[in-house]
Motif scaffolding. Structure first.
Motif, PDB file in Angstrom:
ATOM      1  N   ALA A  33       0.782  -1.213   0.196  1.00 30.69           N
ATOM      2  CA  ALA A  33      -0.008  -0.101  -0.036  1.00 30.69           C
ATOM      3  C   ALA A  33       0.900   1.299   0.091  1.00 30.69           C
ATOM      4  O   ALA A  33       2.153   1.203   0.292  1.00 30.69           O
ATOM      5  CB  ALA A  33      -0.694  -0.077   1.562  1.00 30.69           C
ATOM      6  N   VAL A  34       0.148   2.471  -0.465  1.00 30.22           N
ATOM      7  CA  VAL A  34       1.180   3.723  -0.433  1.00 30.22           C
ATOM      8  C   VAL A  34       1.049   4.043   1.142  1.00 30.22           C
ATOM      9  O   VAL A  34       2.103   4.293   1.773  1.00 30.22           O
ATOM     10  CB  VAL A  34       0.162   5.028  -1.091  1.00 30.22           C
ATOM     11  N   PRO A  80       4.729   6.131  -4.725  1.00 30.77           N
ATOM     12  CA  PRO A  80       4.897   4.758  -5.346  1.00 30.77           C
ATOM     13  C   PRO A  80       5.857   5.114  -6.615  1.00 30.77           C
ATOM     14  O   PRO A  80       6.583   4.155  -6.800  1.00 30.77           O
ATOM     15  CB  PRO A  80       3.540   4.228  -5.684  1.00 30.77           C
ATOM     16  N   PRO A 120      10.429  -3.496  -0.985  1.00 30.63           N
ATOM     17  CA  PRO A 120       9.478  -4.324  -0.370  1.00 30.63           C
ATOM     18  C   PRO A 120       9.234  -5.734  -0.869  1.00 30.63           C
ATOM     19  O   PRO A 120       9.803  -6.029  -2.215  1.00 30.63           O
ATOM     20  CB  PRO A 120       8.069  -3.933  -0.431  1.00 30.63           C
ATOM     21  N   GLN A 123       6.294  -6.079   3.788  1.00 28.96           N
ATOM     22  CA  GLN A 123       4.989  -5.355   3.100  1.00 28.96           C
ATOM     23  C   GLN A 123       4.904  -4.141   3.674  1.00 28.96           C
ATOM     24  O   GLN A 123       3.673  -3.538   3.075  1.00 28.96           O
ATOM     25  CB  GLN A 123       3.960  -6.429   3.073  1.00 28.96           C
ATOM     26  N   THR A 124       5.789  -3.592   4.426  1.00 29.57           N
ATOM     27  CA  THR A 124       5.701  -2.350   4.973  1.00 29.57           C
ATOM     28  C   THR A 124       5.003  -1.384   3.899  1.00 29.57           C
ATOM     29  O   THR A 124       5.660  -1.285   2.855  1.00 29.57           O
ATOM     30  CB  THR A 124       6.853  -1.785   5.592  1.00 29.57           C
ATOM     31  N   ASP A 125       4.125  -0.242   4.361  1.00 36.50           N
ATOM     32  CA  ASP A 125       3.641   0.432   3.067  1.00 36.50           C
ATOM     33  C   ASP A 125       5.000   1.466   2.960  1.00 36.50           C
ATOM     34  O   ASP A 125       5.813   1.555   3.581  1.00 36.50           O
ATOM     35  CB  ASP A 125       2.179   1.169   3.711  1.00 36.50           C
ATOM     36  N   ASP A 126       4.766   2.201   1.611  1.00 35.01           N
ATOM     37  CA  ASP A 126       5.508   3.123   1.124  1.00 35.01           C
ATOM     38  C   ASP A 126       5.967   4.282   2.101  1.00 35.01           C
ATOM     39  O   ASP A 126       7.056   4.751   2.368  1.00 35.01           O
ATOM     40  CB  ASP A 126       5.269   3.786  -0.267  1.00 35.01           C
ATOM     41  N   CYS A 127       4.751   4.716   2.556  1.00 34.58           N
ATOM     42  CA  CYS A 127       5.124   5.900   3.489  1.00 34.58           C
ATOM     43  C   CYS A 127       6.047   5.636   4.658  1.00 34.58           C
ATOM     44  O   CYS A 127       6.893   6.327   5.050  1.00 34.58           O
ATOM     45  CB  CYS A 127       3.806   6.643   3.744  1.00 34.58           C
ATOM     46  N   ARG A 128       5.357   4.568   5.270  1.00 35.69           N
ATOM     47  CA  ARG A 128       5.991   3.937   6.419  1.00 35.69           C
ATOM     48  C   ARG A 128       7.290   3.516   6.277  1.00 35.69           C
ATOM     49  O   ARG A 128       8.098   4.029   7.168  1.00 35.69           O
ATOM     50  CB  ARG A 128       5.143   2.923   7.240  1.00 35.69           C
TER      51      ARG A 128
END
Ligand code: FES
Ligand code: FES
Lengths: 631, 631
Positions: free
Chosen positions: A319-320, B172, B136, B141-146
């Motif tokens: 996810a973003v 992304p 990732p 699978q950590t999200d992009d922002c985090r």
């Protein structure tokens, strides 16, 4: 009737009321605010008082324990004044600083007394404070903004504050036009309070939130009074994105072709229509709606915020963001107070979203000692199993049939929907929401209908409609179908279910059952260890649990362990909206929950295939159905 | 020349250089970054090294103490290699984590060694960090922002972060197009770091700020390299608001008639012109300018932000805000990086603004043990007196004459301005900035000119031009005037000063002198107790202190106690821009400083009237001028 004196302790306030008034009315006359959430219907149990002297006429309520009754405790709303009285109001009855899951949840709690209500401190995500400021003088030249911030700090304890330029520009005039009596609207943005709006005078009694469950098929919006902590109105519609496909994946592909904007607009327009409809119906100004709090699956939240969705459907499914910060609602086009905030609930993975963290919160799964399970039925069926120590979630693509959305005569659960179907005296009957002519059938009605058709052998165990089995087996739209209504004196729209509709329901229930079974196997929990199963989803009435087992949607647990808990997505979102403590709890839940990817399970396809029977290919999984007619 | 080996300790790096190269050059060859801020001119004293073995040719510098010289310390930029060497580089010479007041300030410090340089930690208000992220996978699978926030937290220690929707939407694609190697631009917004921009690859070497002194008459902008901590370019223009009046009050009245927008546009357009001019001249992309840091009086800051100004001029003189938070520069129309931030320095009162907190910071008044005084000459003259314990400020309306702005031939201090005027062999001469034909005269030149005219008895003590006293007394624009230039071989524009110009200068100096005198009386400090007087303002050359006393602009202090410290508004703003520590110090200064309102002083008018003579009606106040020609 004569008039009596009612003295309330420990407050030392006395009211004079006519005999026959309820104690709740007497307290109201005395200006005492009671923490009722059912409005005096005798179902929330929040109005307990102790009669110390005098007589009341009162029925015994199951909401009181034996010990409480022995001590003279009554429900104030169900007790009527018959003499002069001395009444003690316990602390928790008066306290206004706690909120409970609201009216709707309370209703379920009243019916399912086992469902633990959760208390959270009252701290709405956006709140208002009235500020009576001293006017500046040559001895007090503090600037206007600091004057406001200082008072907000004093009244609320907030130390870190933000204020936008647009608000600042209006401040000097508003302060001076209203003699330095103004109301600040403050939004919680992580560690900071944003002074979002300054209004003249005291408007702190008006503060509303739109709480929205953004489902793939259905969007449900509630208008919540953040002062009274009650639900003012609720409305739902189908998600108008469905023109881009029924499943999340097809919508993502549509966004890859056309960009994310058209899909975003669908959601924003749906939400705006629901919210403005409720606002005007209740004569509430949009300016007084200061926040919109949305729960939904991760893809819907991406669409709502206009974030790119492609990586959600592509390995490794990233996810973003799973935890978007609050944004200004206007930034995505949602029409509430122009500076109102948009909060989205944190999700667990690309395939288990904020609607599920909300569900876990509302059901209290994260606080259970025993093992519990939550099955949330939507276009994706999500299943969570665990307790206060661990939680594992998975998601199965069910399709929207159980929401009534891929069924020809399906509709959302509102007036006109057939919400239950039953056999009475050997005949198939039904009940319509609002006791009016039927306009369609919703999820709970569909589950009942399949069970009844199976019992009457109108469909076989593979779900095939058998022509000639009943006079109402007919054909519509070139397909074989079963004609349910209308019948009797009412008239109304023709409601039927086709073979294709039945197949869609089978697919949905098979996906959910297979996922449930695999998840339990993976976490090595036997079905018998699941002490409570919470069934969630936007069904119209309390779902018939027996029928849900009969069609093999739910595993074969004793009925006493299964509770229908309603739309937990919106319940959890409301809790979070009204209590920052609950909002922060969602983050803990998000961190604590592990996502299990069914696609990584080699036997999912086989399990799904086996579940495509009614109730299942392996009937041994349903021992309680032994001897049931359809077997 | 032969080549030698220079070994640098404790780094263990050796460079080979030709004899005659400086140690600074040798260090450069070895790839060692030295904390020089004068670029090797021998005036910053930041390049100290210890020669442990071998010979260098080196002059003794006053920037080294006797003890340092004894230990073999040299200035690397002033020491030339003459043999193989072993050189030790002290920690502070290498450390890049400290910043000093930049080049310009250093120049003044070199000339006025008494001016304490202040060190602050290097922590620019906006900074860039290069992030090399892991891609990732199914196991991550950590999200992009985090993913980004986590790395920023790891590299910078920041825990509280914000990110806007526009940035999130781009993430992304940028991450995947650049193999997860990106640069985050982070702006400090009070307690929170805002991730303002994400760029592909490593752009962390490019980060510029526009630092602007927004004066009522003059706007000065510097382009600062936030990586090298140096000033790239500087440019100034007259404030184009002057068409709405010369004084702050008349501009406020104009805003009351027409709204604040036209006055805001003037400032924004002036700033945009200056900044874009410098950017293109230095081939710097506007995107790489990530912040604009503005100092100015309270009214100018209100105009810049579009805040209502009316209450500033009305009793009780209350500002909308004296400490605006950072806003997005684009929100007011300033064209730098579209998400770049606009910081404004906190002010003390409606009449003593952020330019003065910056001045106190740059002069170090708030850290002095003895009593010091800062006189900042602008359209308003501000005077601050105090020390590390207390500070009192007042403001006098001087008019823009001393900035060259209300003088017919006046101009800002740039190439072509006559910056000093002097008597040589009985003749009046002058010096032009850039050694080119004169185009006008700036503040420092005007002060000199008045003093010279007085000395030559071309004007009397009331400032009246005496016709016939000199062949150059002539008339222009229907007024008597003194014709200063051009003369000699150059040609150029005619530069003269009229009676009205002289009267304007007298008004300005009288206002400042009267305010200085009253302020000292109010705080009960005798002139002799003022150990240091800092004279600030945007003059072209170091102002001639003797002449400033001769015309009665400054009180009669020994010259050794008077230091011209340049444009302290922009110096302080630069310090704040490059160091959050300095920025926070401004808030302390703001809180510590008391504002004294001259309008509350009954004898201001009388004191002003008495100061309308050259140097003063009461000549006893100027004992040092006894025996001076003009007396
Ligand atoms: S008010 Fe809810 S039970 Fe009495
Ligand atoms: S580099 Fe500045 S003194 Fe040497």
């Amino acid at each position: 009737m004569p008039w009596y004196k009612v003295a309330f302790e420990p407050l030392g306030i006395t009211a004079e009321v006519e005999g026959g008034n309820s104690l709740l009315e007497a307290a109201g006359k005395a200006g005492i605010t009671i923490n009722s959430v059912c409005g005096g219907d005798g179902i929330c149990g929040r109005c307990k008082m102790m009669v110390k002297e005098g007589q009341v006429a009162s029925e015994v309520s199951p909401l009181l324990t034996r010990e409480e009754i022995r001590r003279g405790m009554v429900l104030a709303c169900q007790s009527y004044v018959q003499s002069d009285l001395v009444v003690e109001i316990p602390e928790e009855t008066r306290a206004r600083e706690k909120i409970w899951i609201d009216r709707e949840a309370q209703r379920f709690r009243a019916f399912h007394p086992g469902l633990q209500p959760r208390e959270f401190s009252r701290s709405p995500l956006v709140f208002k404070v009235h500020l009576q400021l001293t006017a500046p003088s040559l001895h007090n030249q503090t600037d206007d903004c600091r004057r406001i911030e200082w008072m907000v700090e004093k009244l609320t304890g907030l130390t870190s504050m933000q204020m936008g330029l647009k608000v600042m520009r209006q401040i000097p005039e508003i302060l001076r036009r209203h003699d330095f009596s103004v109301t600040a609207t403050i939004g919680r943005r992580r560690d900071i309070g944003e002074i979002m709006d300054i209004e003249g005078g005291d408007t702190s009694g008006r503060n509303y939130f739109a709480v929205v469950d953004v489902g793939t098929s259905t969007i449900v919006a509630h208008l919540v009074d953040a002062i009274a902590l009650s639900t003012v109105d609720a409305q739902a519609c189908f998600n108008s994105q469905s023109l881009y496909g029924r499943e999340v994946t097809s919508r993502i592909m549509a966004a890859e072709r056309r960009g994310v904007e058209p899909l975003q607009s669908c959601l924003v327009e749906d939400i705006n229509r629901l919210v403005s409809g409720m606002a005007s119906r209740n004569r509430i100004s949009l300016r007084d709606i200061t926040a919109v709090v949305c729960a939904g699956n991760t893809t819907m939240m991406h669409f709502l915020l206009g974030l790119p969705v492609s990586n959600i459907r592509r390995e490794p499914f990233v996810a973003v963001t799973l935890e978007p910060p609050p944004f200004r609602a206007a930034e995505v086009g949602i029409k509430i107070n122009p500076r109102g905030l948009l909060y989205t609930l944190p999700g667990i993975s690309s395939w288990v979203g904020g609607d599920l963290t909300a569900g876990i919160l509302a059901a209290g799964l994260d606080e259970m000692e025993e093992i519990g399970m939550l099955i949330d039925i939507g276009t994706n069926g999500e299943i969570i199993v665990g307790n206060r120590e661990w939680l594992v979630a998975c998601s199965a693509s069910a399709g929207p049939a159980l929401e009534g959305a891929s069924v020809g005569c399906g509709m959302v659960c509102e007036a006109g929907a057939i919400e239950s179907v039953f056999l009475r005296d050997g005949k198939i009957g039904y009940k319509v929401i609002g006791d009016q002519p039927p306009a369609g059938i919703c999820g709970s009605g569909i589950i009942d209908l399949i069970a009844v058709l199976l019992e009457r052998k109108i469909i076989d165990r593979a779900g095939r409609l058998m022509e000639g089995s009943d006079p109402r087996v007919s054909s519509r739209d070139g397909q074989v179908c079963f004609l349910l209504g209308p019948e009797g004196r009412w008239g109304g729209r023709e409601v039927y279910i086709t073979q294709e509709d039945i197949d869609n329901v089978l697919t949905a229930k098979a996906a959910i059952f297979a996922a449930t079974k695999i998840l339990l196997e993976r976490v090595e929990v036997r079905l018998s260890e699941v002490k409570r199963l919470f069934l969630a989803g936007g069904f119209g009435s309390y779902i018939n649990r027996e029928n849900a087992i009969k069609i093999g949607l739910l595993p074969d647990l004793p009925l006493s362990r299964i509770e229908y808990v309603g739309n937990t997505s919106i319940l959890g979102a409301k809790l979070a909206a009204l209590s920052e403590e609950a909002f922060l709890k969602l983050r803990e839940i998000r961190k604590k929950t592990t996502y299990y990817d069914l696609l990584g399970s080699p036997d999912y396809v086989e399990q799904f295939r086996q579940a495509m029977f009614l109730p299942h290919t392996n009937i041994e999984l349903f021992p309680s159905l032994a001897g049931w007619g359809a077997r």
